[in-house]
Design a protein around this motif. Structure first.
Motif, short mmCIF file in Angstrom:
data_model
loop_
_atom_site.label_atom_id
_atom_site.label_comp_id
_atom_site.label_asym_id
_atom_site.label_seq_id
_atom_site.Cartn_x
_atom_site.Cartn_y
_atom_site.Cartn_z
N GLY A 77 72.50 52.45 17.98
CA GLY A 77 71.25 52.21 17.55
C GLY A 77 70.08 52.99 18.18
N ARG A 78 70.02 52.60 18.40
CA ARG A 78 68.77 52.76 19.26
C ARG A 78 68.40 53.95 19.69
NH1 ARG A 78 67.60 49.19 24.32
NH2 ARG A 78 69.52 49.88 24.64
N TRP A 79 66.71 54.11 19.53
CA TRP A 79 66.45 56.26 19.37
C TRP A 79 66.09 56.23 20.95
CZ3 TRP A 79 67.61 60.05 15.67
CH2 TRP A 79 68.16 59.17 14.15
N ARG A 80 66.52 57.56 21.11
CA ARG A 80 65.82 58.16 22.26
C ARG A 80 64.97 59.26 21.95
NH1 ARG A 80 66.80 57.91 28.17
NH2 ARG A 80 68.59 56.89 27.70
N LEU A 81 63.47 58.89 21.90
CA LEU A 81 63.13 60.67 21.32
C LEU A 81 62.06 60.86 22.38
CD1 LEU A 81 60.23 57.09 19.67
CD2 LEU A 81 62.26 59.02 17.91
N ALA A 82 62.07 62.58 22.16
CA ALA A 82 61.55 63.26 23.03
C ALA A 82 59.75 63.30 22.74
CB ALA A 82 62.25 64.45 22.14
N ALA A 83 59.27 62.66 21.50
CA ALA A 83 58.16 62.95 21.88
C ALA A 83 57.87 61.59 21.00
CB ALA A 83 57.32 63.88 20.66
#
Length: 180
Positions: A77-83
Motif C-alpha cells: 500500500g505504500r507509494w514509491r515516488l520518482a519525485a
C-alpha cells in the motif's frame, strides 16, 4: 449487418461511443489536462481566494489527487515516488484517485482514506483539487459526491491557483487509504 457490428462494437466499448473522453458513468478517462468549464453535478466550485481563508483540517479537508508521475504503489500500500510532491499545506494526497477508471486498490483506498479522515461524516467540507485545467480533481469530486458526501467542493485552479496567490506549498506524502 454493418450497423449491427458497429452497435456491438460501441456497446462493448462505451468509451468509443463518447470519443474516448468519458466513460458511461460520466468520468473523464483521457486527456486529463484540458479546460474544465463547470463543476460536476452536485459539487460546488470554490475560488482559490475563498479556499485560502479556510484552515485545512479544521474548516475543510483539502484533498490533492495529482498522480504520482513515475511512481507506483507497492503491494503493502505504500507509494514509491520518482519525485517529491508539493501541495497546499495540510492537504492529504491520494495519488491517482482522480483518474476516470481506478484500480480497485486505488478506489477502495481513496474512499477508506476519506472516510477515516472525515470520521465517517458525510457532511464534512471536502475540497478536491489537482492542477489548473485538470480533470482529475473534477473526477474525484464527482466520485465523492456519488459516494454520498454532501459538502463537496472543487478547486478548479488547484495548486496552480494557490501558488498564483503567492501562498506557500509544502511537501506531502501519499495517503494509501490504510489506517496508520
Amino acid at each position: 449487418m454493418r450497423a449491427v457490428f458497429i452497435a456491438t462494437l460501441l456497446a462493448a466499448s462505451p468509451a468509443l461511443a463518447q470519443d474516448a473522453l468519458f466513460d458511461v458513468q460520466g468520468y473523464r478517462i483521457a486527456h486529463y489536462r484540458a479546460p474544465v468549464h463547470q463543476a460536476p453535478p452536485g459539487v460546488g466550485r470554490i475560488a482559490p481566494e475563498a479556499a485560502a481563508h479556510l484552515r485545512p483540517g479544521r474548516d475543510a479537508l483539502f484533498i490533492d489527487v495529482l498522480p504520482a508521475e513515475g511512481g507506483h504503489r507497492e503491494a503493502d500500500g505504500r507509494w514509491r515516488l520518482a519525485a517529491p510532491h508539493d501541495s497546499i499545506p495540510g492537504a492529504h494526497w491520494f495519488p491517482e484517485a482522480g483518474r476516470g477508471v481506478l484500480a480497485p486498490w486505488i478506489g477502495d483506498g481513496f474512499l477508506r482514506g476519506v472516510a477515516r479522515l472525515t470520521r465517517g461524516r458525510r457532511d464534512a467540507m471536502l475540497i478536491l483539487f489537482c492542477k489548473a485545467d485538470c480533470w482529475m480533481g473534477w473526477n474525484a469530486a464527482r466520485r465523492l459526491r456519488a459516494a454520498g458526501y454532501r459538502n463537496v467542493w472543487w478547486l478548479a485552479e488547484g495548486v496552480d491557483g494557490w501558488s498564483d496567490l503567492n501562498r506557500p506549498l509544502s511537501r506531502v506524502e501519499p495517503d494509501s487509504g490504510v489506517a496508520p
